[in-house]
Design a protein around this motif. Structure first.
Motif, PDB file in Angstrom:
ATOM      1  N   LEU A 260       0.766  -1.251  -0.083  1.00 15.24           N
ATOM      2  CA  LEU A 260       0.050  -0.012  -0.231  1.00 15.24           C
ATOM      3  C   LEU A 260       0.717   1.358   0.209  1.00 15.24           C
ATOM      4  O   LEU A 260       1.935   1.206   0.572  1.00 15.24           O
ATOM      5  CB  LEU A 260      -0.938   0.007   1.310  1.00 15.24           C
ATOM      6  CG  LEU A 260      -1.706  -1.175   1.344  1.00 15.24           C
ATOM      7  CD1 LEU A 260      -2.478  -1.206   2.658  1.00 15.24           C
ATOM      8  CD2 LEU A 260      -2.704  -1.204   0.294  1.00 15.24           C
ATOM      9  N   ASP A 261       0.229   2.380  -0.356  1.00 17.31           N
ATOM     10  CA  ASP A 261       1.051   3.746  -0.245  1.00 17.31           C
ATOM     11  C   ASP A 261       1.366   4.055   0.998  1.00 17.31           C
ATOM     12  O   ASP A 261       0.210   3.557   1.924  1.00 17.31           O
ATOM     13  CB  ASP A 261      -0.104   4.873  -1.040  1.00 17.31           C
ATOM     14  CG  ASP A 261       0.668   6.004  -1.059  1.00 17.31           C
ATOM     15  OD1 ASP A 261       0.454   6.933  -0.053  1.00 17.31           O
ATOM     16  OD2 ASP A 261       1.380   6.552  -2.061  1.00 17.31           O
ATOM     17  N   GLU A 262       2.281   4.815   1.295  1.00 15.99           N
ATOM     18  CA  GLU A 262       2.517   4.923   2.635  1.00 15.99           C
ATOM     19  C   GLU A 262       1.295   5.970   3.568  1.00 15.99           C
ATOM     20  O   GLU A 262       1.196   5.799   4.685  1.00 15.99           O
ATOM     21  CB  GLU A 262       3.749   5.644   2.936  1.00 15.99           C
ATOM     22  CG  GLU A 262       3.941   7.069   2.232  1.00 15.99           C
ATOM     23  CD  GLU A 262       5.296   7.669   2.259  1.00 15.99           C
ATOM     24  OE1 GLU A 262       5.354   8.830   1.954  1.00 15.99           O
ATOM     25  OE2 GLU A 262       6.280   6.964   2.774  1.00 15.99           O
ATOM     26  N   LYS A 263       0.579   6.431   2.619  1.00 11.62           N
ATOM     27  CA  LYS A 263      -0.529   7.585   3.107  1.00 11.62           C
ATOM     28  C   LYS A 263      -1.918   6.593   3.209  1.00 11.62           C
ATOM     29  O   LYS A 263      -2.745   7.141   3.855  1.00 11.62           O
ATOM     30  CB  LYS A 263      -0.846   8.516   2.347  1.00 11.62           C
ATOM     31  CG  LYS A 263       0.308   9.477   1.933  1.00 11.62           C
ATOM     32  CD  LYS A 263      -0.010  10.830   0.833  1.00 11.62           C
ATOM     33  CE  LYS A 263       1.206  11.716   0.893  1.00 11.62           C
ATOM     34  NZ  LYS A 263       1.022  12.706  -0.270  1.00 11.62           N
ATOM     35  N   PHE A 264      -1.898   5.295   3.027  1.00 14.89           N
ATOM     36  CA  PHE A 264      -2.965   4.574   3.118  1.00 14.89           C
ATOM     37  C   PHE A 264      -3.478   4.322   4.581  1.00 14.89           C
ATOM     38  O   PHE A 264      -2.283   3.962   5.242  1.00 14.89           O
ATOM     39  CB  PHE A 264      -2.795   3.215   2.178  1.00 14.89           C
ATOM     40  CG  PHE A 264      -4.151   2.477   2.130  1.00 14.89           C
ATOM     41  CD1 PHE A 264      -4.824   2.628   1.091  1.00 14.89           C
ATOM     42  CD2 PHE A 264      -4.507   1.444   3.204  1.00 14.89           C
ATOM     43  CE1 PHE A 264      -6.058   1.910   0.733  1.00 14.89           C
ATOM     44  CE2 PHE A 264      -5.695   0.645   2.764  1.00 14.89           C
ATOM     45  CZ  PHE A 264      -6.496   0.922   1.645  1.00 14.89           C
TER      46      PHE A 264
END
Length: 350
Positions: A260-264
């Motif tokens: 996942l994207d780190e902002k998820f």
């Protein structure tokens, strides 16, 4: 369809309401079994549907309204409506009830203020935060007066519930008088899962079978490892194409892992659980457990067309700054017939 619409004038929800999101409630204040659903098309267009199943005393009743609001106002201002189902004179009370609930829910949600993960650290003055492994027992609780439900009640708000963020209402005796029962998301204007919603029971029959022991192997997916056996394949059916992130077991079992994207955020994955396309999630089936940096969500989903019941397990984890999500989806009957087998596989994920 519009991808994002803040919805509910005067409210800035943590999770933006998206086109096609819907939620259904059971209203226990009626003398007969009654459900009320809301659907968002875009920031100025919604649908509301009242549905009461038939009984020995009454025929089924259904009223669906398409209504528009002025999105530039900071309060709900109905600018038009169109009935999508035939109505008769005796439907007037229910139509007024739908109108009242639209205004009431919008006004109460606006007054509730910030309902978000940040607010969990410092809830508003009139809110009490309650956490529970049972999804339906958690939320921001507000003590309010609500004539529809006999006066003083406790309203549970939750940012993962679409549109109004209202999860349930209980009275002073702690009896549930109104509660969200299902949520989903239509995929197009041809999708009838909202307008044909029925409160289907999550019925399933255990499968009696004996599994032969398969040779095990370690699958490496997105930098993680999980122990599977030769009953699993990353090819679907007779296709020669390989899926890098997905393994199949038979026709109905699927396991996938994605980085996942780190902002998820975990709330994003929870919304994925709740807002399934082509099916709806009975909200009382959701349970959440936390163990270290790993959060596991269990739920069932019901196919809106076939009534087939699926077990869905999401595991969201963060390790050394890297975020991953594992998703297991299979028939409920298959899962319950071999529950230990599937749970043991999930335990091996590293």
């Amino acid at each position: 369809m519009v991808l994002n619409a803040n919805a509910i004038p005067g409210v800035n929800p943590f999770i933006k309401n998206q086109s096609g999101m819907y939620v259904y409630y059971r209203d226990y204040s009626f003398n007969r079994e009654s459900y009320l659903g809301f659907l968002i098309y875009d920031e100025g267009t919604y649908a509301a549907r009242y549905f009461a199943p038939g009984s020995d005393k009454d025929p089924p009743k259904e009223i669906e309204i398409l209504f528009t609001i002025d999105p530039k106002k900071d309060y709900v201002d109905l600018t038009g409506e169109r009935f999508l189902t035939p109505i008769v004179q005796e439907d007037t009370d229910v139509i007024n009830y739908i109108h009242d609930m639209i205004y009431e829910f919008a006004s109460r949600r606006k007054k509730a203020g910030d309902i978000s993960p940040d607010a969990e650290k410092n809830p508003g003055a009139n809110l009490i935060l309650k956490k529970s492994p049972s999804y339906m027992e958690s939320g921001f609780i507000s003590k309010e007066d609500f004539n529809q439900f006999g006066g003083e009640v406790f309203v549970y708000y939750d940012y993962t519930i679409p549109i109004f963020n209202i999860k349930k209402i209980i009275d002073n005796s702690r009896k549930t008088v109104f509660e969200a029962v299902a949520a989903g998301r239509i995929k197009s204007s041809a999708d009838k899962s909202f307008s044909s919603f029925r409160p289907l029971e999550a019925n399933w029959t255990p499968i009696q079978k004996k599994n032969k022991k398969e040779k095990s192997f370690t699958a490496e997916i997105e930098g993680t490892k999980i122990n599977l056996d030769e009953g699993w394949s990353n090819k679907m059916g007779d296709s020669e194409a390989e899926f890098q992130n997905i393994y199949f077991r038979g026709n109905d079992s699927l396991l996938s892992i994605f980085k996942l994207d780190e902002k998820f955020l975990f709330t994003d994955s929870l919304m994925t659980v709740i807002l399934s396309e082509n099916s709806y999630t009975p909200l009382n089936s959701i349970s959440i457990s936390e163990e270290g940096s790993r959060i596991t969500v269990y739920s069932t989903s019901i196919d809106a067309e076939t009534g087939r019941v699926y077990e869905r397990i999401f595991i969201f984890r963060e390790n050394s700054g890297s975020k991953h999500i594992l998703f297991l989806n299979l028939l409920k009957s298959e899962f319950e017939s071999d529950r230990k087998y599937y749970l043991n596989i999930l335990k091996t994920w590293k």
